[in-house]
Design a protein around this motif. Structure first.
Motif, PDB file in Angstrom:
ATOM      1  N   LYS A  24       0.825  -1.213   0.000  1.00 46.94           N
ATOM      2  CA  LYS A  24       0.000   0.000   0.000  1.00 46.94           C
ATOM      3  C   LYS A  24       0.856   1.260   0.000  1.00 46.94           C
ATOM      4  O   LYS A  24       0.465   2.274  -0.574  1.00 46.94           O
ATOM      5  CB  LYS A  24      -0.934   0.010   1.209  1.00 46.94           C
ATOM      6  N   LEU A  53      -5.544  -7.543   0.122  1.00 46.45           N
ATOM      7  CA  LEU A  53      -5.356  -6.512  -0.895  1.00 46.45           C
ATOM      8  C   LEU A  53      -6.374  -6.549  -2.037  1.00 46.45           C
ATOM      9  O   LEU A  53      -6.714  -5.495  -2.586  1.00 46.45           O
ATOM     10  CB  LEU A  53      -3.935  -6.614  -1.467  1.00 46.45           C
ATOM     11  N   PRO A  55      -9.629  -6.833  -2.287  1.00 45.94           N
ATOM     12  CA  PRO A  55     -10.789  -5.934  -2.201  1.00 45.94           C
ATOM     13  C   PRO A  55     -10.456  -4.459  -2.428  1.00 45.94           C
ATOM     14  O   PRO A  55     -11.338  -3.656  -2.700  1.00 45.94           O
ATOM     15  CB  PRO A  55     -11.311  -6.152  -0.769  1.00 45.94           C
ATOM     16  N   THR A  56      -9.185  -4.091  -2.326  1.00 53.28           N
ATOM     17  CA  THR A  56      -8.774  -2.701  -2.553  1.00 53.28           C
ATOM     18  C   THR A  56      -8.386  -2.444  -4.004  1.00 53.28           C
ATOM     19  O   THR A  56      -7.948  -1.351  -4.340  1.00 53.28           O
ATOM     20  CB  THR A  56      -7.585  -2.327  -1.640  1.00 53.28           C
ATOM     21  N   GLY A  57      -8.515  -3.469  -4.858  1.00 48.25           N
ATOM     22  CA  GLY A  57      -8.157  -3.307  -6.269  1.00 48.25           C
ATOM     23  C   GLY A  57      -6.699  -3.595  -6.565  1.00 48.25           C
ATOM     24  O   GLY A  57      -6.186  -3.239  -7.617  1.00 48.25           O
ATOM     25  N   ARG A  87      -2.409  -4.070 -10.456  1.00 42.68           N
ATOM     26  CA  ARG A  87      -3.630  -3.290 -10.213  1.00 42.68           C
ATOM     27  C   ARG A  87      -4.793  -3.990 -10.909  1.00 42.68           C
ATOM     28  O   ARG A  87      -4.686  -4.366 -12.068  1.00 42.68           O
ATOM     29  CB  ARG A  87      -3.501  -1.873 -10.758  1.00 42.68           C
ATOM     30  N   ALA A  90     -11.623  -3.242  -8.559  1.00 47.11           N
ATOM     31  CA  ALA A  90     -12.263  -3.763  -7.353  1.00 47.11           C
ATOM     32  C   ALA A  90     -13.564  -4.436  -7.745  1.00 47.11           C
ATOM     33  O   ALA A  90     -14.281  -3.959  -8.624  1.00 47.11           O
ATOM     34  CB  ALA A  90     -12.524  -2.627  -6.375  1.00 47.11           C
TER      35      ALA A  90
END
Length: 105
Positions: A24, A53, A55-57, A87, A90
């Motif tokens: 992050k 990670l 779920p955060t895209g 990347r 989401a």
């Protein structure tokens, strides 16, 4: 290059939190472990971090390599694991279940 050093006694959840935090923050993540138990804990940590990670895209993958390291004046073979960041979109909260060829996964 700095390494997260994982031992057979490391908590996979704690290591996963460290991995997710570094990802992050945009910091490259490399893990070093010596012995089968340490490799086991490290791989479990990568799997747990991936769950944190996604779920955060952000998705992660890893690649292992061998390395000779000196520990206590003795030469040992370590496994070094490079963590790669990808990347991704989401997941949508309104989408239905995932399907494979019309069969619910």
């Amino acid at each position: 290059m700095d390494y997260l050093k994982v031992s057979s006694k490391s908590s996979p959840a704690s290591v996963a939190g460290a991995i997710a935090g570094l990802v992050k923050d945009g910091v490259p993540v490399n893990i070093q472990c010596v012995g089968a138990g340490a490799v086991n804990q490290a791989i479990k940590a990568v799997a747990i971090a991936r769950g944190f990670l996604i779920p955060t895209g952000v998705d992660i993958s890893c690649a292992p390599t061998f390395s000779d390291v000196e520990i206590g004046g003795e030469s040992r073979t370590a496994i070094r694991i490079a963590v790669y960041v990808h990347r991704v979109a989401a997941p949508s909260a309104v989408s239905g279940p995932a399907t494979l060829g019309g069969v619910e996964a």
